[in-house]
Write a protein that holds these residues in place. Structure first.
Motif: not given
Length: 286
Positions: A117-124
């Motif tokens: 989730l952290t990685a995905f939020w940062l990519a978004v």
């Protein structure tokens, strides 16, 4: 009418020096990754802390250093899942302005749904669509942590986000399952205040986003930020904790909404303006 949600945390007198020291320490950790790739989860945590520290002293993310901090954290989030997705070979990853040759390390328990989730939020937030796709193609079973670490809702939530981004069928059913599993009467592992104040609001925001609910999105965002502030001001220790400086999940969903031309009638230092509006996009390779 635009609503302003004041951030509770203010810079300490040494905040700039603290952020600079974090950045220097992070650069050393990144340089060590080629010889110690198993430290990548620790380095990701350092990078996220560095981003939060930058946002404390630069609440609008108007400085290039803040954007660089966001990009570096995003790169490390992606690299964590790249090096744990293979058991041999070298993974070439751009991190902190350089291409790094990171040895694959195979499966690790830290490459789990929480860090996903952290990685995905940062990519978004960084609008890195290819990285979003790569993260969404990771099988859900690979993200399962040891029993007792997470409530089941988190896996429904990851599944929902992957389904949305990859345009797979069943989005409504998966989002419904996420809502049901994240209810405080069902979830048993996450503390009630953490669930209500930090973990659940992005799910509710996403619901308004996918429905293209222009009237409901900003009020839901206001509620999410108020709950964020309430959680991080419950006691003195939390109030001083740098983790509360930005609302990472709500910021990421707000970025999706902003790009989808849903009006964002909320201003807050919890949502750094230039990250929300991707003002630095394309300034240097990511």
């Amino acid at each position: 009418m635009t609503v302003n949600i004041a951030r509770h945390i203010a810079p300490r007198p040494d905040a700039v020096q603290f952020a600079e020291q974090l950045g220097d320490d992070l650069a050393e950790e990144i340089d060590d990754l080629e010889s110690s790739p198993e430290m990548i989860d620790f380095t990701l945590n350092s990078a996220v802390m560095n981003l939060r520290a930058r946002c404390v002293v630069d609440p609008r993310a108007a400085a290039v250093e803040t954007w660089e901090a966001a990009v570096t954290a995003m790169q490390l989030g992606s690299a964590l899942f790249a090096v744990t997705g293979a058991s041999e070979g070298i993974i070439e990853s751009r991190i902190d302005r350089k291409m790094r040759s990171l040895p694959a390390i195979g499966e690790r328990s830290t490459a789990d749904a929480g860090n996903w989730l952290t990685a995905f939020w940062l990519a978004v937030i960084c609008r890195e669509q290819d990285r979003m796709t790569q993260l969404c193609e990771i099988p859900l079973e690979r993200l399962r942590a040891p029993e007792g670490q997470y409530d089941e809702y988190i896996y429904h939530w990851v599944d929902t986000l992957q389904t949305y981004w990859l345009r797979r069928p069943g989005l409504v059913e998966k989002l419904t399952a996420t809502f049901e599993a994240s209810n405080s009467s069902v979830a048993r592992i996450a503390p009630r205040d953490l669930l209500d104040g930090v973990l659940y609001p992005p799910i509710n925001l996403f619901y308004h986003f996918v429905r293209k609910d222009e009237e409901g999105f900003s009020p839901a965002l206001v509620e999410a930020l108020k709950l964020h502030r309430l959680y991080w001001t419950l006691n003195e220790d939390r109030e001083a904790d740098i983790d509360g400086s930005i609302a990472l999940g709500p910021l990421a969903i707000a970025c999706l909404a902003y790009d989808g031309e849903i009006p964002i009638e909320v201003e807050s230092d919890y949502l750094p303006k230039h990250l929300l509006q991707h003002s630095w996009l394309g300034e240097f390779p990511t």
